[in-house]
Design an enzyme around this catalytic site. Structure first.
Site, PDB file in Angstrom:
ATOM      1  N   ASP A 304       0.879  -1.158   0.000  1.00 39.86           N
ATOM      2  CA  ASP A 304       0.000   0.000   0.000  1.00 39.86           C
ATOM      3  C   ASP A 304       0.923   1.215   0.000  1.00 39.86           C
ATOM      4  O   ASP A 304       2.131   1.108   0.230  1.00 39.86           O
ATOM      5  CB  ASP A 304      -0.938  -0.017   1.214  1.00 39.86           C
TER       6      ASP A 304
HETATM    7  C1  BGC Z   1      -4.853   3.490   0.183  1.00 37.42           C
HETATM    8  C2  BGC Z   1      -4.930   2.538  -0.985  1.00 37.42           C
HETATM    9  C3  BGC Z   1      -4.798   3.333  -2.264  1.00 37.42           C
HETATM   10  C4  BGC Z   1      -3.484   4.079  -2.238  1.00 37.42           C
HETATM   11  C5  BGC Z   1      -3.203   4.881  -3.489  1.00 37.42           C
HETATM   12  C6  BGC Z   1      -3.643   4.385   0.124  1.00 37.42           C
HETATM   13  O1  BGC Z   1      -3.726   5.405   1.063  1.00 37.42           O
HETATM   14  O2  BGC Z   1      -4.868   2.754   1.392  1.00 37.42           O
HETATM   15  O3  BGC Z   1      -6.132   1.828  -0.954  1.00 37.42           O
HETATM   16  O4  BGC Z   1      -4.892   2.485  -3.368  1.00 37.42           O
HETATM   17  O5  BGC Z   1      -3.495   4.968  -1.139  1.00 37.42           O
HETATM   18  O6  BGC Z   1      -3.984   6.009  -3.551  1.00 37.42           O
END
Ligand code: BGC
Length: 818
Positions: A304
């Site tokens: 993530d």
């Molecule tokens: C989130 C993800 C997301 C990523 C990119 C993170 O803060 O937890 O689900 O895909 O950001 O935006």
């Protein structure tokens, strides 16, 4: 795999993948030595004179061998932004390639390796709608939230939603969509539940597989997330979820296992949390032993955004790509390679997976994307799916559908006008418009009262204008709820006299970073209670009907007020076409057939996970987020549900708990009414190869056309270990049945799926005895049942990994040192 054989393999495999790479130099102790970067660049220079291997044209091994160490490291860490540019890193401001996408990989042009683009998210592609260079707009379709899609229980329809989303990803030039979100809805307050599907692992896994197959059919990838047990936002970067092994296998891993086996997502995204003491991005037992060795995952694992803390451990664990990519992550990896603490075998293995992903991508294929996806076709799919996933909780005296002569309606509640299409954070979509309930009803020929509408609109505008501009990056992500407007008794009386019906909308939004609270979010506020009471009284006195529309991100308390209105419809957050879709259901154009993918408890406190979920009212949100955004972790307070959360309810989540304990709920899992009724008959249960085949006939016994969601629950004898009273094992949705028409539904239950996880032997075991197969219209409305004698079996022995710490911190006590 056979139980005994896999047990024998256990010790060998659970270690690590450290086989020596014959193409590398080894020191006296047998340790692999990385060529120094200097050596490597010199080799690269010499090679430019020769013909350089090219990705896709030459064997992947040759391409990897031609890379410098720096290039390899670049491939393992996204092209990212600077370390200080945290806002850009988190919310995705990749200005190159596809503006507003979440991140890209690093291109290595000399070897024919293009950059590829990752874009959020679960409700449609999230990119910037406008660009400096052109007047053209790049709006995407905001589809209904995941929870609504799960409420359709319709894998064919959800696959079509995936097709439409995938087409937009492809035509806007992205390669991988960062979705679907598919964590289990363990507790109703999780701020990101709206992105997720259900409290049930089978429903979650099947709906996820349908959408992944739909998206990937368009030639782009998905990133199923967040792997795994990421069930709260409070202190999300540091929280340690402590999950007993049986619950982990049966509840939290199971949906991911289904999606991997049935849809092979191109990528999987590890979660922010620690799991049983270690960050998921840094767990080889999770990412290699379980995901690849046991389930056969063939794709790439990405972190993530800024997840995990030690990039070297992530590389070693098989978290192939670190996104969005920070210079300091590259530096640590490079340093570890030079010191010999990170083997080139691990590096090359991950590089290979990144290259394999790139090889599948539209960017590699030089796809000429149009930037003009078929937004009209997508809007139609968004509207259709939104209406199909709405759940009718109550419909007394057939208040709905609204009679054809109902032409005028009083719309109460701020969200009738300031309608909520989706959640906040990365799960949002920059869509061109949102059809509000007022607009949707007006378009369907039901005029909202103008005076009331104007009063609400100016209240909403005034409150928004008075709000201080959010200062911090995380505050910009939130969409505070507009407060309810006070409507006078005289005005309600006027409307009860002049209008044909009242619709009261209750709205709830949530999203990344913040969990919901109980007092004025799960529970209705005082103002909302009073609004419902006063409007229902006045309209009923005038002989008029009242409908409550729940424009919500997840469950709210309903028990205390549900007696008041004539009808209650859960519209969820239904996407940009939401107002049209609600109108389709209210007018009867669509007969509702959605069913709840989670239980609606009588009170929040009844939820079995409530004692083990952050009570956010206790925490100071500002401090939480300030700490998170500066040093990635919170000061260690040793506090339960902040530093660590114990899943001591085990597998007894949602209906598995309510059903087994006999605790009353307001609306049970799987519940939902329609405008017609169905009769169930002709149950047959037969063993058919590796499956049980269950057939029954569903007849439309009412006066209107409709569809039924048929659910099969199985009760095990429960002698060997505590078992839920019943568990969902299969489901199906009928076609549109005209009055009097019937359909024979066939449900298949793989015999292996009857097994439970036995922690002592680390195996899936089916207990022998008589099982009851119950076919119902909800988990509480069982219409047919029969039994089958099932033989005891050891279905599969798996690796005894990801075990919880031997001594769990005691609930309510500060945690001992980890
Ligand atoms: C989130 C993800 C997301 C990523 C990119 C993170 O803060 O937890 O689900 O895909 O950001 O935006």
């Amino acid at each position: 795999m056979h139980c005994a054989l896999i047990l024998a393999l256990t010790t060998a495999v659970t270690g690590t993948l450290r086989a020596a790479d014959p193409t590398r130099q080894q020191d006296a102790a047998g340790q692999q030595q990385a060529p120094s970067p200097g050596q490597n660049s010199a080799a690269a220079c010499r090679e430019t004179a020769k013909k350089l291997p090219q990705l896709g044209k030459d064997p992947i091994r040759e391409v990897i061998d031609a890379m410098t160490i720096e290039e390899k490291v670049h491939l393992l860490v996204g092209a990212g932004t600077s370390a200080t540019d945290l806002e850009a890193a988190i919310i995705g401001q990749t200005r190159k390639l596809v503006p507003g996408a979440a991140g890209t990989t690093f291109p290595i042009e000399r070897l024919g390796v293009p950059a590829i683009v990752f874009a959020d998210g679960p409700a449609g592609i999230r990119i910037s709608a406008t660009r400096d260079s052109t007047a053209q707009t790049f709006y995407a379709t905001q589809f209904p939230i995941g929870t609504l899609l799960a409420a359709t229980w319709d894998t064919v329809l959800v696959r079509r939603v995936g097709n439409a989303m995938g087409e937009e990803v492809h035509e806007y030039g992205a390669d991988v969509l960062l979705g679907p979100g598919m964590n289990l809805q363990r507790n109703p307050l999780n701020g990101r539940n709206f992105e997720y599907f259900s409290e049930d692992p089978l429903l979650t896994g099947k709906i996820a597989a349908a959408i992944v197959n739909g998206i990937q059919q368009q030639g782009v990838g998905t990133s199923v997330k967040h792997f795994v047990a990421n069930n709260q936002e409070t202190n999300r970067l540091n929280n340690n979820t402590i999950v007993p092994t049986r619950a982990l296998r049966e509840m939290y891993l199971r949906p991911f296992e289904i999606v991997v086996k049935e849809a092979q997502p191109w990528t999987i995204m590890t979660s922010y949390n620690k799991l049983n003491g270690t960050y998921t991005a840094e767990r080889a037992d999770l990412l290699t032993t379980v995901l690849r060795d046991e389930w056969g995952f063939k794709g790439l694992v990405t972190s993530d955004w800024l997840g995990g803390v030690n990039p070297v451990w992530s590389v070693q664990a098989g978290n192939d790509l670190l996104m969005p990519g920070l210079a300091k992550q590259r530096d640590s990896i490079l340093k570890a390679i030079r010191l010999g603490t990170l083997s080139l075998h691990d590096v090359d293995r991950n590089v290979q997976r990144v290259l394999e992903l790139i090889l599948r991508s539209p960017h590699y294929a030089k796809y000429t994307f149009s930037n003009t996806p078929d937004l009209k076709a997508s809007a139609a799919v968004a509207r259709e799916s939104a209406a199909e996933g709405m759940v009718l909780l109550k419909n007394d005296g057939t208040a709905l559908p609204l009679p054809a002569q109902a032409r005028k309606a009083a719309l109460f509640g701020v969200t009738s006008y300031d309608f909520i299409p989706g959640g906040t954070g990365s799960g949002t979509v920059n869509s061109a418009y949102t059809v509000s309930l007022a607009q949707g009803l007006a378009a369907a020929g039901i005029k909202p009262d103008k005076k009331l509408q104007l009063a609400y609109e100016s209240h909403i505008a005034a409150e928004k204008a008075a709000r201080p501009a959010p200062k911090r990056w995380w505050a910009k992500q939130l969409r505070p709820q507009v407060s309810q407007m006070e409507v006078s008794d005289a005005e309600i009386a006027r409307l009860a006299r002049t209008q044909d019906a009242a619709v009261i909308t209750i709205g709830r939004i949530s999203g990344e970073l913040l969990d919901r609270i109980v007092s004025t979010d799960y529970n209705l506020s005082e103002a909302e209670h009073r609004l419902i009471e006063r409007v229902c009284n006045a309209f009923h006195k005038a002989g008029k009907k009242t409908v409550v529309v729940l424009n919500v991100c997840g469950p709210v308390e309903t028990a205390s007020w549900k007696a008041r209105p004539d009808a209650i419809l859960v519209a969820w957050l239904p996407g940009q076409e939401g107002g049209h879709a609600v109108a389709d259901v209210l007018t009867g154009k669509v007969s509702p057939s959605g069913k709840l993918p989670m239980s609606f408890a009588m009170r929040y406190e009844d939820d079995p996970t409530a004692p083990n979920f952050p009570h956010r009212e206790d925490y100071d949100t500002v401090t939480l987020h300030e700490s998170m955004s500066t040093n990635h972790t919170l000061p260690d307070t040793g506090s339960k549900n902040l530093d660590y959360t114990i899943y001591d309810e085990g597998v007894f989540v949602g209906y598995r708990y309510f059903d087994t304990s006999g605790k009353e709920v307001s609306y049970p899992f799987g519940y939902g009414l329609g405008y017609t009724t169905f009769g169930y008959g002709g149950l047959d249960i037969a063993r058919d190869g590796d499956d049980y085949r269950i057939t029954c006939t569903i007849r439309n016994t009412g006066a209107r056309a409709g569809r039924e969601v048929v659910q099969l629950y199985v009760s095990a004898p429960g002698k060997d270990m505590p078992k839920p009273a019943k568990e969902l094992r299969a489901f199906a949705r009928t076609g549109l049945l005209q009055p009097g028409a019937d359909e024979t539904v066939t449900l298949r239950v793989p015999a292996a799926s009857l097994a439970s996880f036995d922690e002592a032997s680390s195996s899936w075991r089916t207990e022998g005895g008589t099982y009851t197969f119950r076919v119902g219209a909800s988990s509480a409305d069982i219409r047919l049942s029969g039994t089958a004698d099932v033989e005891a079996a050891c279905v599969e022995t798996v690796h005894p990994v990801i075990l919880p710490p031997e001594k769990l911190p005691e609930p309510g006590r500060p945690q001992a040192e980890q």
